[in-house]
Design a protein around this motif. Sequence first.
Motif, mmCIF file in Angstrom:
data_model
loop_
_atom_site.group_PDB
_atom_site.id
_atom_site.type_symbol
_atom_site.label_atom_id
_atom_site.label_comp_id
_atom_site.label_asym_id
_atom_site.label_seq_id
_atom_site.Cartn_x
_atom_site.Cartn_y
_atom_site.Cartn_z
ATOM 1 N N TYR A 110 0.840 -1.201 0.000
ATOM 2 C CA TYR A 110 0.000 0.000 0.000
ATOM 3 C C TYR A 110 0.875 1.250 0.000
ATOM 4 C CZ TYR A 110 -2.580 3.802 2.334
ATOM 5 O OH TYR A 110 -3.102 5.023 2.684
ATOM 6 N N ASP A 111 1.852 1.288 0.919
ATOM 7 C CA ASP A 111 2.730 2.456 1.053
ATOM 8 C C ASP A 111 3.498 2.725 -0.238
ATOM 9 O OD1 ASP A 111 1.954 2.900 3.700
ATOM 10 O OD2 ASP A 111 3.665 1.792 4.523
ATOM 11 N N GLN A 112 4.027 1.677 -0.836
ATOM 12 C CA GLN A 112 4.798 1.841 -2.072
ATOM 13 C C GLN A 112 3.913 2.372 -3.195
ATOM 14 O OE1 GLN A 112 6.427 -1.791 -3.675
ATOM 15 N NE2 GLN A 112 7.828 -0.692 -5.025
ATOM 16 N N TYR A 113 2.731 1.814 -3.360
ATOM 17 C CA TYR A 113 1.818 2.238 -4.427
ATOM 18 C C TYR A 113 1.287 3.638 -4.161
ATOM 19 C CZ TYR A 113 -1.849 1.545 -8.004
ATOM 20 O OH TYR A 113 -2.656 1.639 -9.101
ATOM 21 N N ARG A 114 0.894 3.916 -2.913
ATOM 22 C CA ARG A 114 0.387 5.239 -2.542
ATOM 23 C C ARG A 114 1.436 6.306 -2.815
ATOM 24 N NH1 ARG A 114 1.404 8.684 0.750
ATOM 25 N NH2 ARG A 114 2.689 7.382 2.063
ATOM 26 N N GLY A 115 2.700 5.968 -2.661
ATOM 27 C CA GLY A 115 3.782 6.912 -2.901
ATOM 28 C C GLY A 115 3.881 7.389 -4.340
ATOM 29 N N THR A 116 3.211 6.709 -5.261
ATOM 30 C CA THR A 116 3.216 7.131 -6.677
ATOM 31 C C THR A 116 2.073 8.081 -6.994
ATOM 32 O OG1 THR A 116 1.818 5.315 -7.495
ATOM 33 C CG2 THR A 116 4.196 4.883 -7.325
ATOM 34 N N MET A 117 1.238 8.379 -5.996
ATOM 35 C CA MET A 117 0.020 9.156 -6.230
ATOM 36 C C MET A 117 0.107 10.541 -5.600
ATOM 37 S SD MET A 117 -2.690 6.153 -5.373
ATOM 38 C CE MET A 117 -2.496 4.525 -6.102
ATOM 39 N N PRO A 118 -0.309 11.574 -6.348
ATOM 40 C CA PRO A 118 -0.237 12.939 -5.821
ATOM 41 C C PRO A 118 -1.459 13.354 -4.993
ATOM 42 C CG PRO A 118 -0.906 12.996 -8.114
ATOM 43 C CD PRO A 118 -0.638 11.550 -7.769
ATOM 44 N N TRP A 119 -2.444 12.499 -4.868
ATOM 45 C CA TRP A 119 -3.703 12.860 -4.221
ATOM 46 C C TRP A 119 -3.819 12.244 -2.842
ATOM 47 C CZ3 TRP A 119 -3.925 10.569 -9.262
ATOM 48 C CH2 TRP A 119 -3.903 9.185 -9.250
ATOM 49 N N LEU A 120 -5.003 12.381 -2.256
ATOM 50 C CA LEU A 120 -5.279 11.851 -0.924
ATOM 51 C C LEU A 120 -5.454 10.336 -0.942
ATOM 52 C CD1 LEU A 120 -7.963 14.446 0.246
ATOM 53 C CD2 LEU A 120 -5.537 14.396 0.857
ATOM 54 N N SER A 121 -5.245 9.728 0.220
ATOM 55 C CA SER A 121 -5.458 8.292 0.404
ATOM 56 C C SER A 121 -6.124 8.055 1.744
ATOM 57 C CB SER A 121 -4.128 7.535 0.395
ATOM 58 O OG SER A 121 -3.424 7.748 -0.792
ATOM 59 N N VAL A 122 -7.009 7.066 1.791
ATOM 60 C CA VAL A 122 -7.521 6.605 3.078
ATOM 61 C C VAL A 122 -6.355 5.895 3.760
ATOM 62 C CG1 VAL A 122 -9.159 5.076 4.250
ATOM 63 C CG2 VAL A 122 -9.881 6.319 2.184
ATOM 64 N N PRO A 123 -6.023 6.252 5.009
ATOM 65 C CA PRO A 123 -4.919 5.570 5.697
ATOM 66 C C PRO A 123 -5.137 4.055 5.742
ATOM 67 C CG PRO A 123 -5.615 7.497 6.933
ATOM 68 C CD PRO A 123 -6.622 7.300 5.839
ATOM 69 N N PHE A 124 -4.051 3.307 5.569
ATOM 70 C CA PHE A 124 -4.128 1.849 5.510
ATOM 71 C C PHE A 124 -4.876 1.274 6.710
ATOM 72 C CE2 PHE A 124 -2.560 -2.471 6.223
ATOM 73 C CZ PHE A 124 -2.775 -3.029 4.967
ATOM 74 N N SER A 125 -4.555 1.750 7.911
ATOM 75 C CA SER A 125 -5.198 1.197 9.111
ATOM 76 C C SER A 125 -6.703 1.430 9.095
ATOM 77 C CB SER A 125 -4.581 1.784 10.378
ATOM 78 O OG SER A 125 -4.755 3.184 10.397
ATOM 79 N N ASN A 126 -7.156 2.554 8.556
ATOM 80 C CA ASN A 126 -8.590 2.850 8.516
ATOM 81 C C ASN A 126 -9.328 2.001 7.485
ATOM 82 O OD1 ASN A 126 -8.036 4.740 10.438
ATOM 83 N ND2 ASN A 126 -8.501 6.510 9.164
ATOM 84 N N LEU A 127 -8.624 1.571 6.440
ATOM 85 C CA LEU A 127 -9.266 0.746 5.422
ATOM 86 C C LEU A 127 -9.845 -0.516 6.044
ATOM 87 C CD1 LEU A 127 -6.568 1.001 2.637
ATOM 88 C CD2 LEU A 127 -8.903 1.885 2.481
ATOM 89 N N HIS A 128 -9.116 -1.076 6.996
ATOM 90 C CA HIS A 128 -9.504 -2.348 7.593
ATOM 91 C C HIS A 128 -10.122 -2.172 8.979
ATOM 92 C CE1 HIS A 128 -7.583 -4.140 4.168
ATOM 93 N NE2 HIS A 128 -6.506 -3.422 4.426
#
Length: 186
Positions: A110-128
């Motif tokens: 998740y962290d590696q993929y999210r790092g390629t994105m310039p926008w917002l992300s739901v935090p990994f811990s909140n997803l689950h």
Amino acid sequence: QQQNNNNNFTSASASANIFIMASQFDFEQLVGPTMIDGKGEEVPTSEALKGKKHVMLYFSAHWCPPCRKFTPLLGQAYEAHAKFMQTETEGDVGDIEVIFVSSDSVQSEYDQYRGTMPWLSVPFSNLHKLRIKDELAGKYGVRGIPMLVVLDGSSGEVLTKNGRGEYVNYFKGEYETTSASGCVVS
């Protein structure tokens, strides 16, 4: 008597403005209290989405080949739009925000993929922990990824569930709509 009518109009206008402000959609209820911005910093959802005309939910994952082809196209459109808006509106970077809703099950991926994105992300811990991914996937009928759902920023109503095919109708500026691997977005 003329002045009294104007005061009534002003009072009615002020009441209408209060109603509009009070009716702003509560995105915190939808995606959680905080987001991770494109720089990796945690930001309050309410601040990050304040005043946005469109909010796009991007369902994706690092392990998904079509996602890895579409993400760079969406990223180019997002950055071109921000640049266009800064030029056109003297510093305002935009009326659109994208939120990455990951289907990754491993935080490092998740962290590696999210790092390629310039926008917002739901935090990994909140997803689950908060079950945000499952709730959103059910609410918007996500059956496959990548999927881009476009919401009205004021009401939270769905404008399209085919944002992947229609994102060019929302983002301004110049950007590619075909990836080097041949992924064509119609």
